[in-house]
Motif scaffolding. Structure first.
Motif, PDB file in Angstrom:
ATOM      1  N   GLY A   1       0.861  -1.184   0.000  1.00 55.82           N
ATOM      2  CA  GLY A   1       0.000   0.000   0.000  1.00 55.82           C
ATOM      3  C   GLY A   1       0.893   1.227   0.000  1.00 55.82           C
ATOM      4  N   GLY A   2       0.846   1.989  -1.057  1.00 52.28           N
ATOM      5  CA  GLY A   2       1.796   3.086  -1.263  1.00 52.28           C
ATOM      6  C   GLY A   2       1.554   4.299  -0.378  1.00 52.28           C
ATOM      7  N   ARG A   3       1.543   5.463  -0.935  1.00 53.09           N
ATOM      8  CA  ARG A   3       1.469   6.709  -0.164  1.00 53.09           C
ATOM      9  C   ARG A   3       0.014   7.001   0.231  1.00 53.09           C
ATOM     10  NH1 ARG A   3       6.095   9.647  -0.113  1.00 53.09           N
ATOM     11  NH2 ARG A   3       4.890  11.525   0.453  1.00 53.09           N
ATOM     12  N   LEU A   4      -0.528   6.126   1.053  1.00 44.14           N
ATOM     13  CA  LEU A   4      -1.893   6.289   1.548  1.00 44.14           C
ATOM     14  C   LEU A   4      -1.901   7.274   2.710  1.00 44.14           C
ATOM     15  CD1 LEU A   4      -2.704   2.473   1.647  1.00 44.14           C
ATOM     16  CD2 LEU A   4      -3.720   4.067   0.042  1.00 44.14           C
ATOM     17  N   ASP A   5      -2.762   8.288   2.640  1.00 43.85           N
ATOM     18  CA  ASP A   5      -2.895   9.180   3.793  1.00 43.85           C
ATOM     19  C   ASP A   5      -3.893   8.562   4.786  1.00 43.85           C
ATOM     20  OD1 ASP A   5      -5.468   9.691   2.775  1.00 43.85           O
ATOM     21  OD2 ASP A   5      -4.856  11.571   1.834  1.00 43.85           O
ATOM     22  N   ARG A   6      -4.101   9.232   5.922  1.00 36.34           N
ATOM     23  CA  ARG A   6      -4.950   8.672   6.973  1.00 36.34           C
ATOM     24  C   ARG A   6      -6.361   8.388   6.473  1.00 36.34           C
ATOM     25  NH1 ARG A   6      -1.760  11.967  10.270  1.00 36.34           N
ATOM     26  NH2 ARG A   6      -3.022  13.814   9.873  1.00 36.34           N
TER      27      ARG A   6
ATOM     28  N   ARG B   1     -10.405   4.394   4.797  1.00 35.77           N
ATOM     29  CA  ARG B   1     -11.413   4.010   3.810  1.00 35.77           C
ATOM     30  C   ARG B   1     -11.093   2.650   3.188  1.00 35.77           C
ATOM     31  NH1 ARG B   1     -11.499   8.907   1.279  1.00 35.77           N
ATOM     32  NH2 ARG B   1     -10.292   8.100  -0.449  1.00 35.77           N
ATOM     33  N   VAL B   2      -9.801   2.382   2.968  1.00 37.45           N
ATOM     34  CA  VAL B   2      -9.392   1.138   2.308  1.00 37.45           C
ATOM     35  C   VAL B   2      -9.425  -0.053   3.267  1.00 37.45           C
ATOM     36  CG1 VAL B   2      -7.392  -0.034   1.275  1.00 37.45           C
ATOM     37  CG2 VAL B   2      -8.012   2.266   0.524  1.00 37.45           C
TER      38      VAL B   2
ATOM     39  N   TYR C   1     -11.031  -7.135   4.262  1.00 40.25           N
ATOM     40  CA  TYR C   1     -11.747  -8.362   4.658  1.00 40.25           C
ATOM     41  C   TYR C   1     -12.311  -9.097   3.441  1.00 40.25           C
ATOM     42  CZ  TYR C   1     -11.382  -7.250   9.593  1.00 40.25           C
ATOM     43  OH  TYR C   1     -10.884  -7.005  10.847  1.00 40.25           O
ATOM     44  N   GLN C   2     -12.643  -8.378   2.390  1.00 35.07           N
ATOM     45  CA  GLN C   2     -13.119  -9.012   1.151  1.00 35.07           C
ATOM     46  C   GLN C   2     -12.000  -9.195   0.128  1.00 35.07           C
ATOM     47  OE1 GLN C   2     -14.992  -6.220   2.498  1.00 35.07           O
ATOM     48  NE2 GLN C   2     -16.076  -7.839   3.611  1.00 35.07           N
ATOM     49  N   GLY C   3     -10.841  -8.626   0.397  1.00 39.57           N
ATOM     50  CA  GLY C   3      -9.743  -8.724  -0.551  1.00 39.57           C
ATOM     51  C   GLY C   3      -9.876  -7.789  -1.729  1.00 39.57           C
ATOM     52  N   THR C   4     -10.797  -6.822  -1.643  1.00 40.07           N
ATOM     53  CA  THR C   4     -11.023  -5.924  -2.783  1.00 40.07           C
ATOM     54  C   THR C   4     -10.119  -4.691  -2.751  1.00 40.07           C
ATOM     55  OG1 THR C   4     -12.829  -4.873  -1.551  1.00 40.07           O
ATOM     56  CG2 THR C   4     -13.419  -6.657  -3.049  1.00 40.07           C
TER      57      THR C   4
ATOM     58  N   PRO D   1      -5.901   2.193  -6.675  1.00 37.93           N
ATOM     59  CA  PRO D   1      -4.737   2.530  -7.509  1.00 37.93           C
ATOM     60  C   PRO D   1      -3.426   2.653  -6.740  1.00 37.93           C
ATOM     61  CG  PRO D   1      -6.251   4.410  -7.305  1.00 37.93           C
ATOM     62  CD  PRO D   1      -6.964   3.226  -6.774  1.00 37.93           C
ATOM     63  N   LEU D   2      -3.472   2.861  -5.416  1.00 39.22           N
ATOM     64  CA  LEU D   2      -2.234   2.963  -4.642  1.00 39.22           C
ATOM     65  C   LEU D   2      -1.792   1.629  -4.044  1.00 39.22           C
ATOM     66  CD1 LEU D   2      -2.777   6.361  -2.770  1.00 39.22           C
ATOM     67  CD2 LEU D   2      -1.312   5.905  -4.755  1.00 39.22           C
TER      68      LEU D   2
END
Length: 308
Positions: free
Chosen positions: A240-245, A250-251, A256-259, A264-265
């Motif tokens: 998981g790249g440059r994910l902000d808080r 949200r992700v 849990y579903q693997g989706t 895109p990050l």
């Protein structure tokens, strides 16, 4: 990589059972006697291994394997399984996980029933018939010390950092401590610079989440590496790249579903060997505190024989 086969199966030996009475917050404690009774139906002597710490659990499992056993069974969650794997990995001694913990990802992902008694029936049947099947394990090595083995997932990013903080906290007790650790680390969230070498190909990137899966799940059903298969001789690496808080919050439920792989990050790779380095990260394998980065993770086909 060739699996080194150390102790071999003693067909007349006992079945050693490692049980963690505190697994799953003790809710399966009363099941230990019926579980052992079901295993004894297979016509083997059943020897209960006593351990009062994680380190002692590994010691007694190694001693049992060295002393000659027909099989090793672990009653507990992923942590109990992890300790037992250190003794049977790379040997021909068959192993059976009975899911009785808070997180039972390895047992579930390798096809065992979620009900402990039903899983014991499967293992007893395999013991009776002399049946086992090979599955892969991941071999974890650092710059020093002996290798470690794991069956499910290695966490080497945000989740590992949260675990490390929760383990240092003395308050509150129970699951609220982990929840508080998440809040603290979310407030401190920042991408870290990772250096990866995937089957020899170098990558350098900023990320907040890195996981290396032999199986799909960790953390009690979070499908972080949803396409991982413990019988394909490969590891799945999810970054998981440059994910902000806000984006990470949200992700996170979609794991849990693997989706989450659709984001895109988030990137996924499938390789035989991973070299992984970053500053200030202690990894967690099967939910257990493991080696500091840098590490090398290698898929070892058929490193474990499961009683199935």
């Amino acid at each position: 990589m060739t699996v080194v086969d150390h102790p071999s199966v003693d067909p007349d030996g006992p079945v050693a059972v490692l049980a963690n009475p505190t697994a799953g917050r003790g809710r399966h404690r009363s099941l230990l006697a019926p579980l052992i009774s079901r295993l004894a139906v297979a016509g083997r002597e059943v020897r209960l291994l006593e351990a009062h710490s994680a380190e002692q659990a590994e010691t007694v499992c190694h001693a049992a394997v060295a002393g000659g056993v027909a099989a090793l069974v672990a009653v507990g969650g992923d942590g109990t399984v992890h300790r037992a794997l250190q003794a049977v990995a790379g040997t021909s001694i068959p192993f059976g996980p009975i899911p009785a913990g808070t997180g039972n990802d390895f047992a579930t992902d390798t096809g065992y029933p979620t009900d402990p008694l039903a899983a014991a029936e499967v293992i007893a049947g395999a013991l009776h018939d002399g049946r086992s099947r090979p599955v892969d394990l991941a071999r974890l090595t650092g710059p020093t010390g002996p290798p470690r083995w794991y069956g499910a997932v290695l966490a080497a990013g945000f989740d590992a950092i949260v675990n490390e903080r929760a383990n240092r906290m003395r308050w509150p007790r129970g699951p609220r401590r982990y929840d508080l650790a998440i809040l603290v680390e979310l407030a401190r969230l920042r991408p870290r610079r990772y250096k990866l070498r995937l089957d020899g190909e170098p990558y350098e990137l900023d990320a907040v989440l890195v996981a290396v899966g032999n199986c799909p799940s960790y953390g009690g059903g979070m499908r972080i590496c949803p396409d991982a298969d413990p019988a394909d001789g490969l590891l799945d690496v999810v970054v998981g790249g440059r994910l902000d808080r806000r984006t990470l919050i949200r992700v996170k439920p979609s794991i849990y579903q693997g989706t989450h792989l659709r984001h895109p990050l988030v990137s996924s790779y499938r390789v035989r060997t991973v070299e992984l380095a970053a500053e200030g990260i202690t990894t967690y394998a099967d939910g257990e505190r493991s080696l500091d980065l840098p590490v090398t993770v290698t898929a070892v086909p058929g490193a474990l024989r499961l009683l199935r």
